[in-house]
Write a protein that holds these residues in place. Structure first.
Motif, mmCIF file in Angstrom:
data_model
loop_
_atom_site.group_PDB
_atom_site.id
_atom_site.type_symbol
_atom_site.label_atom_id
_atom_site.label_comp_id
_atom_site.label_asym_id
_atom_site.label_seq_id
_atom_site.Cartn_x
_atom_site.Cartn_y
_atom_site.Cartn_z
ATOM 1 N N GLU A 10 -1.661 -2.371 0.177
ATOM 2 C CA GLU A 10 -1.397 -3.789 -0.028
ATOM 3 C C GLU A 10 -2.712 -4.533 -0.190
ATOM 4 O O GLU A 10 -3.767 -4.043 0.179
ATOM 5 N N GLY A 11 -2.628 -5.711 -0.785
ATOM 6 C CA GLY A 11 -3.811 -6.548 -0.916
ATOM 7 C C GLY A 11 -4.156 -6.900 -2.350
ATOM 8 O O GLY A 11 -5.003 -7.749 -2.585
ATOM 9 N N ARG A 12 -3.507 -6.239 -3.324
ATOM 10 C CA ARG A 12 -3.765 -6.616 -4.721
ATOM 11 C C ARG A 12 -3.088 -7.947 -5.005
ATOM 12 O O ARG A 12 -2.047 -8.266 -4.455
ATOM 13 N N THR A 13 -3.684 -8.711 -5.873
ATOM 14 C CA THR A 13 -3.098 -9.996 -6.240
ATOM 15 C C THR A 13 -1.968 -9.779 -7.249
ATOM 16 O O THR A 13 -1.872 -8.709 -7.873
ATOM 17 N N ASP A 45 3.880 -1.710 -1.943
ATOM 18 C CA ASP A 45 2.663 -1.998 -1.196
ATOM 19 C C ASP A 45 2.762 -1.311 0.163
ATOM 20 O O ASP A 45 3.764 -1.454 0.865
ATOM 21 N N VAL A 46 1.723 -0.564 0.521
ATOM 22 C CA VAL A 46 1.716 0.190 1.766
ATOM 23 C C VAL A 46 0.562 -0.302 2.634
ATOM 24 O O VAL A 46 -0.566 -0.439 2.163
#
Length: 62
Positions: A10-13, A45-46
């Motif tokens: 996780e963390g991508r826009t 998203d992990v």
């Protein structure tokens, strides 16, 4: 219909994901000769704490 299941930290826009699916779809259509409407991409998203490599959680890596 090609379907891609993509797991990533996780963390991508949303913009990064948008660009990613556009490019994967484009290359898939060029390579397989299919319509863009036939390409499905599922992004999961992990959290780093839920992914391990070599017996070590990614959340524990420095």
């Amino acid at each position: 219909m090609p379907t891609f299941h993509v797991e990533m930290f996780e963390g991508r826009t949303v913009e990064q994901k948008r660009k990613f699916v556009e490019e994967v779809t484009r290359v898939t259509c060029e390579t397989l000769g299919c319509a863009a409407s036939a390409v499905d991409i599922v992004i999961t998203d992990v959290k780093r704490e839920n992914w391990a490599t070599g017996g070590e959680l990614w959340s524990d890596k420095q």
